[in-house]
Design a protein around this motif. Structure first.
Motif, PDB file in Angstrom:
ATOM      1  N   ALA A   3       0.934  -1.406  -0.110  1.00 55.64           N
ATOM      2  CA  ALA A   3       0.074  -0.004   0.120  1.00 55.64           C
ATOM      3  C   ALA A   3       0.824   1.337   0.178  1.00 55.64           C
ATOM      4  CB  ALA A   3      -0.996  -0.107   1.106  1.00 55.64           C
ATOM      5  N   VAL A   4       1.958   1.264   0.653  1.00 53.51           N
ATOM      6  CA  VAL A   4       2.767   2.563   0.690  1.00 53.51           C
ATOM      7  C   VAL A   4       3.317   2.625  -0.642  1.00 53.51           C
ATOM      8  CG1 VAL A   4       5.118   3.314   1.825  1.00 53.51           C
ATOM      9  CG2 VAL A   4       3.287   2.186   3.138  1.00 53.51           C
ATOM     10  N   ILE A   5       3.965   1.573  -1.258  1.00 55.56           N
ATOM     11  CA  ILE A   5       4.449   1.541  -2.505  1.00 55.56           C
ATOM     12  C   ILE A   5       3.486   2.110  -3.769  1.00 55.56           C
ATOM     13  CG2 ILE A   5       5.453   0.444  -4.392  1.00 55.56           C
ATOM     14  CD1 ILE A   5       6.877  -1.313  -2.297  1.00 55.56           C
ATOM     15  N   ALA A   6       2.451   1.516  -3.528  1.00 57.15           N
ATOM     16  CA  ALA A   6       1.130   2.054  -4.561  1.00 57.15           C
ATOM     17  C   ALA A   6       0.877   3.437  -3.961  1.00 57.15           C
ATOM     18  CB  ALA A   6      -0.040   1.078  -4.363  1.00 57.15           C
ATOM     19  N   GLY A   7       0.827   4.010  -3.065  1.00 56.60           N
ATOM     20  CA  GLY A   7       0.586   5.322  -2.614  1.00 56.60           C
ATOM     21  C   GLY A   7       1.956   6.251  -3.374  1.00 56.60           C
ATOM     22  N   ILE A   8       3.086   5.609  -3.125  1.00 56.73           N
ATOM     23  CA  ILE A   8       3.819   6.603  -3.589  1.00 56.73           C
ATOM     24  C   ILE A   8       3.936   6.723  -5.078  1.00 56.73           C
ATOM     25  CG2 ILE A   8       6.750   6.500  -4.132  1.00 56.73           C
ATOM     26  CD1 ILE A   8       6.857   5.607  -0.957  1.00 56.73           C
ATOM     27  N   LEU A   9       3.762   5.735  -5.647  1.00 62.86           N
ATOM     28  CA  LEU A   9       3.475   5.602  -7.125  1.00 62.86           C
ATOM     29  C   LEU A   9       2.329   6.471  -7.722  1.00 62.86           C
ATOM     30  CD1 LEU A   9       4.312   1.863  -8.136  1.00 62.86           C
ATOM     31  CD2 LEU A   9       5.892   3.761  -8.422  1.00 62.86           C
TER      32      LEU A   9
END
Length: 63
Positions: A3-9
């Motif tokens: 979820a953190v990686i998706a949010g950053i992307l």
């Protein structure tokens, strides 16, 4: 973690879109079209995905 990686992307994609809102004109054969830069890049990406999926034998085999 995903979820953190998706949010950053998502944030990076939005920054990219807002920085590339100016229109560009593209001439191809006898067509001439004007669209925002981010749309042109999205179209090019989509064409790349389609072409890449047409040639699966070029991908490395996972063993």
């Amino acid at each position: 973690m995903r979820a953190v990686i998706a949010g950053i992307l998502v944030v990076l994609a939005l920054v990219f879109v807002f920085q590339n809102t100016s229109s560009r004109r593209v001439h191809f054969l006898f067509w001439s079209v004007s669209m925002p830069t981010w749309i042109w890049l999205l179209i090019i990406f989509a064409v790349g995905v389609v072409v890449g999926s047409m040639f699966p034998w070029l991908r490395k085999k996972r063993t």
